[in-house]
Design a protein around this motif. Structure first.
Motif, short mmCIF file in Angstrom:
data_model
loop_
_atom_site.label_atom_id
_atom_site.label_comp_id
_atom_site.label_asym_id
_atom_site.label_seq_id
_atom_site.Cartn_x
_atom_site.Cartn_y
_atom_site.Cartn_z
N PHE A 234 88.51 46.46 -2.70
CA PHE A 234 89.46 46.02 -3.72
C PHE A 234 88.72 45.55 -4.97
CE2 PHE A 234 89.03 43.04 -0.21
CZ PHE A 234 88.37 41.98 -0.81
N GLY A 235 89.18 46.05 -6.09
CA GLY A 235 88.65 45.63 -7.39
C GLY A 235 87.34 46.25 -7.78
N ILE A 236 86.60 46.87 -6.86
CA ILE A 236 85.27 47.38 -7.18
C ILE A 236 85.36 48.66 -8.00
CG2 ILE A 236 83.07 48.04 -6.17
CD1 ILE A 236 83.88 45.15 -5.71
N ALA A 237 86.50 49.37 -7.91
CA ALA A 237 86.62 50.64 -8.64
C ALA A 237 86.48 50.44 -10.14
CB ALA A 237 87.96 51.30 -8.32
N ARG A 238 86.82 49.26 -10.63
CA ARG A 238 86.74 49.02 -12.07
C ARG A 238 85.30 49.09 -12.57
NH1 ARG A 238 89.13 43.71 -15.27
NH2 ARG A 238 88.59 44.42 -17.36
N ALA A 239 84.34 48.79 -11.72
CA ALA A 239 82.95 48.83 -12.14
C ALA A 239 82.52 50.24 -12.51
CB ALA A 239 82.04 48.29 -11.03
N MET A 240 83.23 51.26 -12.00
CA MET A 240 82.85 52.63 -12.28
C MET A 240 83.56 53.20 -13.50
SD MET A 240 82.38 54.37 -8.55
CE MET A 240 84.03 54.01 -8.00
N ASP A 241 84.46 52.44 -14.12
CA ASP A 241 85.10 52.91 -15.34
C ASP A 241 84.04 53.17 -16.41
OD1 ASP A 241 87.47 52.68 -14.11
OD2 ASP A 241 88.21 50.95 -15.24
N ALA A 242 84.23 54.23 -17.15
CA ALA A 242 83.33 54.62 -18.25
C ALA A 242 81.93 54.97 -17.76
CB ALA A 242 83.24 53.50 -19.29
N THR A 243 81.78 55.22 -16.45
CA THR A 243 80.49 55.68 -15.93
C THR A 243 80.61 57.18 -15.71
OG1 THR A 243 80.14 53.57 -14.84
CG2 THR A 243 78.80 55.41 -14.09
N SER A 244 79.99 57.94 -16.57
CA SER A 244 80.22 59.39 -16.60
C SER A 244 79.82 60.05 -15.29
CB SER A 244 79.44 60.03 -17.75
OG SER A 244 78.04 59.77 -17.60
N TYR A 245 78.83 59.48 -14.62
CA TYR A 245 78.33 60.16 -13.42
C TYR A 245 79.39 60.23 -12.32
CZ TYR A 245 75.76 60.97 -9.14
OH TYR A 245 75.34 61.46 -7.94
N THR A 246 80.17 59.19 -12.18
CA THR A 246 81.11 59.14 -11.06
C THR A 246 82.56 59.27 -11.48
OG1 THR A 246 81.23 56.76 -11.23
CG2 THR A 246 79.58 57.67 -9.74
N GLN A 247 82.83 59.33 -12.77
CA GLN A 247 84.22 59.33 -13.19
C GLN A 247 84.97 60.53 -12.60
OE1 GLN A 247 84.78 59.30 -17.40
NE2 GLN A 247 86.86 58.56 -17.26
N THR A 248 84.41 61.72 -12.74
CA THR A 248 85.07 62.91 -12.22
C THR A 248 85.12 62.87 -10.70
OG1 THR A 248 84.29 64.15 -14.11
CG2 THR A 248 85.05 65.41 -12.21
N ARG A 249 84.03 62.45 -10.09
CA ARG A 249 83.98 62.43 -8.63
C ARG A 249 85.01 61.46 -8.07
NH1 ARG A 249 78.23 61.74 -5.85
NH2 ARG A 249 78.01 63.68 -7.01
N THR A 250 85.18 60.32 -8.69
CA THR A 250 86.14 59.34 -8.21
C THR A 250 87.56 59.86 -8.36
OG1 THR A 250 84.63 57.59 -8.85
CG2 THR A 250 86.90 56.96 -8.43
N VAL A 251 87.87 60.47 -9.47
CA VAL A 251 89.21 61.01 -9.68
C VAL A 251 89.51 62.09 -8.66
CG1 VAL A 251 90.64 62.28 -11.30
CG2 VAL A 251 89.26 60.39 -12.11
N LEU A 252 88.52 62.92 -8.35
CA LEU A 252 88.72 63.98 -7.37
C LEU A 252 89.18 63.41 -6.03
CD1 LEU A 252 85.76 66.43 -7.99
CD2 LEU A 252 88.18 66.96 -8.16
N GLY A 253 88.61 62.29 -5.65
CA GLY A 253 88.93 61.74 -4.35
C GLY A 253 90.24 60.97 -4.31
N THR A 254 90.80 60.55 -5.43
CA THR A 254 91.94 59.65 -5.42
C THR A 254 93.08 60.11 -6.30
OG1 THR A 254 90.99 58.35 -7.21
CG2 THR A 254 90.43 57.70 -4.98
N ALA A 255 93.04 61.31 -6.85
CA ALA A 255 94.07 61.74 -7.80
C ALA A 255 95.45 61.72 -7.18
CB ALA A 255 93.75 63.15 -8.31
N ALA A 256 95.58 62.11 -5.92
CA ALA A 256 96.90 62.19 -5.28
C ALA A 256 97.49 60.82 -5.00
CB ALA A 256 96.79 62.99 -3.98
N PHE A 257 96.73 59.75 -5.20
CA PHE A 257 97.22 58.41 -4.89
C PHE A 257 97.14 57.46 -6.10
CE2 PHE A 257 95.63 60.39 -1.04
CZ PHE A 257 96.71 60.26 -0.18
N MET A 258 96.82 57.98 -7.26
CA MET A 258 96.72 57.12 -8.44
C MET A 258 98.05 57.09 -9.17
SD MET A 258 94.71 59.38 -11.31
CE MET A 258 93.17 59.03 -10.52
N SER A 259 98.23 56.07 -10.00
CA SER A 259 99.47 55.90 -10.75
C SER A 259 99.44 56.74 -12.02
CB SER A 259 99.63 54.42 -11.11
OG SER A 259 98.59 54.01 -11.99
#
Length: 538
Positions: A156-181
């Protein structure tokens, strides 16, 4: 699922000794570790690429400090961290259990009551996160752990640390797109309503096995999240209105976490109890066993391999214990017999050494006391010849009967033998109890035994239970066995057929008239030429 450490994995992070791999994600690798005192912890180690990003380190330190303030029963507590280490790491309480994603992908959707209890627990966990002015931002089935005493939120809350981090931004969205708002999908600011939207997506997945916005390319999924209506087909009628409200596109139209919790519990003060299906309970038990046995199977570390390794170790320990008890009982019995034999020989030798008493005297006929010898003439009239023919006195050969020795009391050896037999009986009872527990709670063992106990499907009637027993398939099994999957509500005739062997699907289901059968939650099996109307055993 826990897997053995690889050659390149560290063996220690901070004060924690690493035991196995738990998984990985866009941020880093997660390990199962133990504290110096033996407590199990989940240690998340940040990827080297992120560790070199100064901005990420700063945001990571801020979010870890905030997450450390989150309490509540339905969250995994942050225990320790070192954001200045190379690489940075975070340690949280380890919850022995599968993720919601693992459980649904392996054994299918969860029953209605289980989904409602799951939602109530997650809503309470989100309330604890929001009370610390945090937003989870990455609520998905992989971040929900199913434990024996309720669900837990992790990351909880740790995902915000990866905001604006280009390396993981796409990878994170890939894993959670179906459950994001929708606001997350367009990059707008997010708040607690975003977590409510994600919670509804997670509960839809738990009830149907699918996200309400489907799968596919990231662009297509994100477009449906923002513009399309959610697909709630298959969601139980009792949950559909609440989930539809939580999936509103506008954040202000969604109910709050408190309202969601109240509607899931029916307005009651007590939360519904999370009762997991037997197969998922087995997954939880296996992970709990890992903590106390440190057993990890070789190879790919699948559920079947882990179960086989644990069963092999249990049976080996049980056989060794039984053999030791048998040997100990036999040794005690032999020792008791030897002591009893020695005691009996000692008593015989003592009886032989006793002086002979109360034996008759060997003298001839004696004169009774008080009588004087007669000196009368009658005695003198005996002639010498008559005296010569008098027979000699006969020596008495009669002996008094031997004394009967008192019967000795029960020997101490016999008592010890009884105690040994009693102790052996206790251990047999314990072994029988373990076998019964395995049959009731362990599906693999239950299926093996049920192969000998089932009597087919010819005698099915209301109240019986059905389970899948290879290779016979679905057959009748004892209702108290772990292999029991369904309870029989009644039997019905096969559905009517139209011309050319087609089935009239517009006709009412043949089980509709069976008492207690509900088409939305119950099932029907084709067994023995009948349609068996059943309900799932939860």
């Amino acid at each position: 699922m826990s897997r053995a450490l690889r050659a390149e994995d560290p063996r220690r992070i901070g004060p924690y000794r690493l035991h196995s791999r738990l998984g990985g994600g866009g941020m880093g690798q997660v390990y199962l570790g133990r504290s110096p005192g033996g407590r199990a912890v989940a240690v998340k180690v940040v990827r080297p690429e992120l560790a070199d990003d100064i901005g990420f380190r700063r945001r990571f330190a801020t979010e870890v400090e905030a997450a450390g303030r989150v309490g509540g029963f339905y969250t995994a507590q942050v225990l320790d961290s070192d954001t200045e280490a190379d690489p940075p790491w975070l340690a949280t309480a380890y919850i022995p259990g599968p993720s919601l994603y693992e459980a649904v992908e392996t054994h299918g959707p969860l029953p209605l009551d289980t989904v409602a209890a799951l939602g109530a627990g997650l809503a309470e966990g989100l309330a604890a996160v929001h009370a610390c002015r945090l937003v989870h931002r990455d609520l998905k089935p992989g971040n929900v752990i199913l434990a024996s005493d309720g669900p837990r939120l992790i990351d909880f809350g740790i995902a915000r640390a990866m905001d604006a981090t280009s390396y993981t931004q796409t990878r994170t969205v890939l894993g959670t797109a179906a459950f994001m708002s929708p606001e997350q999908a367009v990059g707008a600011p997010v708040g607690p309503p975003s977590d409510v939207f994600s919670l509804a997506c997670v509960l839809t997945y738990a009830a149907t096995g699918n996200s309400p916005f489907g799968t596919g390319r990231i662009e297509a999924v994100a477009f449906r999240v923002v513009h399309a209506e959610p697909d709630l087909s298959g969601v139980p009628h009792r949950l559909a209105p609440l989930l539809a409200a939580c999936l509103a596109k506008a954040p202000e139209d969604r109910p709050g976490v408190a309202e969601v919790l109240e509607r899931l519990t029916g307005g009651g003060a007590d939360h519904p109890t999370l009762v997991l299906p037997p197969q998922v309970t087995t997954m939880v038990t296996l992970r709990e066993t890992i903590l106390v046995t440190d057993v990890l199977p070789p190879g790919r570390d699948t559920e079947a391999e882990l179960r086989a390794a644990l069963e092999s170790r249990f049976l080996a320990d049980l056989h060794l214990l039984t053999a030791r008890r048998h040997a100990e009982a036999a040794r005690r019995r032999l020792a008791a017999k030897d002591r009893a034999r020695e005691r009996e020989q000692a008593q015989r030798q003592e009886a032989r050494r006793e002086p002979k008493k109360d034996r008759p005297k060997s003298s001839g006929r004696s004169t009774p006391s008080g009588k004087k010898k007669s000196g009368s003439s009658g005695a003198k009239r005996f002639s010498a010849s008559a005296s010569a023919h008098r027979p000699p006195p006969v020596r008495s050969t009669r002996r008094p009967p031997p004394k009967t020795a008192p019967k000795p009391p029960a020997s101490t050896a016999a008592k010890k033998e009884d105690e040994s037999n009693s102790e052996y009986g206790w251990w047999l009872a314990i072994a029988a109890g373990i076998a019964v527990a395995l049959y009731v709670f362990h599906e693999g063992f239950s299926v093996w035994v049920s192969q000998a106990l089932n009597d087919g499907t010819d005698t099915l009637e209301a109240g019986d239970c059905v389970g899948h027993v290879p290779p016979e398939g679905d057959v009748e099994v004892p209702c108290w066995a772990a292999a029991a999957d369904y309870t029989v509500l009644g039997l019905a005739s096969a559905p009517p057929e139209l011309e050319a062997g087609l089935i009239d699907y517009e006709a009412p289901h043949v089980c509709t008239g069976v008492t207690g059968w509900d088409a939305s939650v119950d099932h029907a099996l084709e067994l023995g030429g009948y349609t068996v109307c059943v309900e799932v055993i939860e």
